[in-house]
Design an enzyme around this catalytic site. Sequence first.
Site, PDB file in Angstrom:
ATOM      1  N   TYR A  92      -0.372  -4.637  -9.333  1.00  8.31           N
ATOM      2  CA  TYR A  92      -0.056  -3.237  -9.620  1.00  8.31           C
ATOM      3  C   TYR A  92      -0.886  -2.323  -8.715  1.00  8.31           C
ATOM      4  CZ  TYR A  92       2.383  -4.938 -13.755  1.00  8.31           C
ATOM      5  OH  TYR A  92       3.251  -5.584 -14.602  1.00  8.31           O
ATOM      6  N   CYS A 123      10.872  -5.610 -10.265  1.00  6.85           N
ATOM      7  CA  CYS A 123       9.578  -5.345 -10.894  1.00  6.85           C
ATOM      8  C   CYS A 123       8.919  -6.645 -11.374  1.00  6.85           C
ATOM      9  CB  CYS A 123       9.712  -4.332 -12.021  1.00  6.85           C
ATOM     10  SG  CYS A 123      10.852  -4.786 -13.319  1.00  6.85           S
ATOM     11  N   HIS A 124       9.695  -7.722 -11.473  1.00  8.73           N
ATOM     12  CA  HIS A 124       9.114  -9.012 -11.878  1.00  8.73           C
ATOM     13  C   HIS A 124       8.148  -9.536 -10.817  1.00  8.73           C
ATOM     14  CE1 HIS A 124      12.735 -10.153  -9.543  1.00  8.73           C
ATOM     15  NE2 HIS A 124      12.038 -11.223  -9.178  1.00  8.73           N
ATOM     16  N   GLU A 150      11.993 -18.016  -7.539  1.00 10.41           N
ATOM     17  CA  GLU A 150      11.889 -17.532  -6.166  1.00 10.41           C
ATOM     18  C   GLU A 150      10.902 -18.349  -5.339  1.00 10.41           C
ATOM     19  OE1 GLU A 150      11.227 -13.314  -5.981  1.00 10.41           O
ATOM     20  OE2 GLU A 150      13.056 -12.871  -7.104  1.00 10.41           O
TER      21      GLU A 150
END
Length: 166
Positions: A92, A123-124, A150
């Site tokens: 973040y 946002c993950h 991913e």
Amino acid sequence: MEKNIRIIRTPIGSMIAECNVEAITSLDFTDSESKIENSDHPLLLQLEKELHEYFERKRRSFTLPLAPKGTRFQEDVWKTLRSIPYAQSISYAEEAKIFGNPKAIRAVASANGRNPIAILIPCHRVIASGGGLGGYSGGLWRKEFLLALEKKENYGSTSSPSSKNL
């Protein structure tokens, strides 16, 4: 403006997608599939196809036009999220720095939590500075699944990822 809605089933649960005539406006997880009449709008059908390819690890990016609605600040944060490459994660704090306001960590995290288009606005891919998952409105197990999906090798493989029984 006309809205079209479609339920899309994924390995991590059903998602409810919405579009207007020009773009995808919403994609979120849903635990209840009330009596929704699925729209066959071309954007929603393309979204369903691209999501299936993503979960089969045949797609790393999405081609659909997006129109998330939020405050100017939120929309700018969501643009920053879209710059995070596939299979990479940032903290973040790093996101706030990329956004251009390193002191806005909490505000940026809050905007992430209001992201109306899950997965396509990734946002993950944002985690806590200490390496923990942080938060995810779809549930931490889904965030963990998406990050693992991913990171798997064999991009382009035809095998489907394992999934939780829902």
